[in-house]
Design an enzyme around this catalytic site. Sequence first.
Site, PDB file in Angstrom:
ATOM      1  CD  GLU A  18      -1.505  -2.331   1.966  1.00  0.00           C
ATOM      2  OE1 GLU A  18      -0.286  -2.623   1.937  1.00  0.00           O
ATOM      3  OE2 GLU A  18      -2.354  -3.050   2.518  1.00  0.00           O
ATOM      4  CG  LEU A  19       4.772   3.456   2.156  1.00  0.00           C
ATOM      5  CD1 LEU A  19       3.975   4.685   2.566  1.00  0.00           C
ATOM      6  CD2 LEU A  19       5.820   3.146   3.234  1.00  0.00           C
ATOM      7  CB  ILE A 417      26.528  -5.802 -19.524  1.00  0.00           C
ATOM      8  CG1 ILE A 417      27.624  -4.740 -19.554  1.00  0.00           C
ATOM      9  CG2 ILE A 417      26.761  -6.691 -18.323  1.00  0.00           C
ATOM     10  CD1 ILE A 417      29.027  -5.270 -19.840  1.00  0.00           C
ATOM     11  CD  GLU A 591      24.351  -7.522  -3.629  1.00  0.00           C
ATOM     12  OE1 GLU A 591      23.464  -8.371  -3.422  1.00  0.00           O
ATOM     13  OE2 GLU A 591      24.317  -6.721  -4.571  1.00  0.00           O
ATOM     14  CG  HIS A 680      22.588   3.590 -13.131  1.00  0.00           C
ATOM     15  ND1 HIS A 680      23.877   3.132 -13.312  1.00  0.00           N
ATOM     16  CD2 HIS A 680      21.903   2.557 -12.612  1.00  0.00           C
ATOM     17  CE1 HIS A 680      23.956   1.887 -12.909  1.00  0.00           C
ATOM     18  NE2 HIS A 680      22.783   1.512 -12.476  1.00  0.00           N
TER      19      HIS A 680
END
Length: 740
Positions: A18-19, A417, A591, A680
């Site tokens: 919802e947010l 890529i 990561e 980006h």
Amino acid sequence: MINKITVLGFPRIGEKRELKTALENYWKGIISLNELHSVSTELRVRHWKLQHDSGIDQVAINDFSLYDNMLDLMVTIGAEPDRFSDITDPTQRYFTMARGDVTHTALEMTKWFNTNYHYLVPELHSAFSFGKINSAKIINEYNEAKANGYEGRIQLIGPITFLALSKCSEEVRAHLFDSLLNQYATLLEMLQSLGTDIIIHEPSLVCDPMPNDLSLVKIAYDKLGRFGKIWVATYFEHSNEATAVLVNTPIYGLVLDFVHGDKNHTSLELLSKSDKHVVIGIINGRNVWKNDLHNSLTTLTTIASTIPKERLSLGISCSLLHVPYSLKHENTLRAEVKGLLSFAEEKLAELSTLSQAFFTGQPLSVEFTDTTRSDEAVQKRLMNLTQNDYKRSYPFTLRQEAAHDLFDLPILPTTTIGSFPQTAEIRKTRQEFKKGIITKEQYEIAMKEAIKQCVAFQESVDIDVLVHGEFERNDMVEYFGEQLSGFAFSSNGWVQSYGSRCVKPPLLYGDVSRTKPMTVEWSVFAQSLTERPMKGMLTGPVTILNWSFVRDDQPKAITATQIALAIRDEVDDLQRAGVKMIQVDEAAFKEGYPLRCKDRAAYEKWALESFLLSTAVAERDTQIHTHMCYSEFTDIIKTIEAMDADVISIETSRSGNRLLKIFAAVAYAQEVGPGVYDIHSPRVPSVEEMEKQIHELLEVLPAEQLWINPDCGLKTRGWSETESSLKNMVKATKAVRATF
Ligand code: GLN
Ligand code: ZN
């Protein structure tokens, strides 16, 4: 039961996201700020009720955020960067810091420790001075909880973590330390009148401390520990060094992670001798599997033999932010998989059950799901692995010779890529196929058409090494997970990644195997369209593992080996089918690195071995490429070398040639493709700009070793800017080639 359960935070995006919807509608101007606030209130109250109904008498307050807790903290302690001060409206300023606008670049965003949550990075500098304290958000949320009948503990990111995660030099950190503490002291003094507990989150205390760090911890909490009932929470690892300091400060208690920080056990003795209260983080807040409650109870009983129960309470290992909401909307998962799972809501119930058993001696009744997670054939295959399976048959120099003969590429070969723009039409076609609206045949025709256009485009731009474009993939991990056995997918298992963005990680619950080729048909089709080399495109085992919720009933190393074997089979099938360049993406290799130095060698060992196992099957004339996203390569360069890929492409454009230098410093022998432009942004870089960038790369590595490609992620761009940018990239490359 009073104060016996503590939560450090609940997911805030909403069980139906919802947010997310409200935020995005607000940004588009579809709903008003008031409407956004009322959705937020509704969510907070719903989440408090959930916590309360699970037997938690002090709910988490100030864990909510409209975008990010670190950003909220900047507002609270007067640490908003000056460059946004021209925006007078606080809400507009808040969202501009998060998202940027035409005149302001957004704050940088980076991963919250080793999770997949991204926070906004504070910007500090030597002339920075903190502004006014703004406690309104915290006090309003506290009062809101109170008005709805809930007592709560205020969650606040602490000064040590704030400084450690800010973008600034060590000198600036030292310079601002005292004034930062004063800001916190002022804030805590304001909050003290509420008369409630405050949990200060200091996850950076789990990282290996630098010589001076611990004395700063002492100074900080000698000062801040006096403002009422102050707890310090650490998570994701043990924090023994800091614990030893904190027991000698006036804080009330510590919240420690006994799931990811098993070594916290060594601090128990010390804690028992102090007067500190301790919250034992015993339920995993980072994973989705049911807790072994009997096992946890045994752990707790051991702890209670050192620290009296009166000073203990139980908690989740970290905020529940990192897990999905609830299993109640999961209607498509097979029962045997669903039976293994526990999301945020279920974890609260587990905690409550455990607490009843531990504190009141109520017997644990736990239902057991009989799920087949093991596959004999897979295990046999693992047992029969030998050293040779991890090693390519020819050394790099001989492979390179073969590649020169076979591919005959120009110097500074150009490539991309893997993905190309995913238009609305492509997404729609994939969804329609998934929903059964169009047939497999119709779907394949549409995808092949997209591949055809993509190949024709790359040829027209004169790129040397082509890709098929990845149109059939929604996500680089999900695509493989969906075809491998051992994986399941939730329908609503969303986890916030940043702001309004969520991810739905695959559930890796069982032994992994490949039942049929996963990419061969697409790659062979694409190769058939061109004389130029076509790269097969796979996701590597480490990345598949790092971006999934991974079973915790066996070491990750074993799971990684299983995935590696599945990818190995795919590599082999591709080369047999004539696809002689194969890229195995390890976007998330870095990561998974453990937070503590001491544990890194073990991770590197199995991560490296998995990559080798998946690629070593390549013959002499099959060229293996890999790709890694933006990261610091300095500390892992030896591992990258050992991965023995013929070509590695890396995301580097934003750092110029800085990241490349380490490859030269260690005399890296294989070939490297550093990104020459940032994808980006929709901005099209000029030919001159990219020429300059290529020349800078050539200052570091010789032309014979370099490939030219953009950064990763073209799928997030539109066709028009992709087209112009790639045209310029090829032009720039040709111009540089002409100078040789
Ligand atoms: N092959 C993928 C792509 O180009 C790699 C994505 C990534 O690096 N995250 O989209
Ligand atoms: Zn990448």
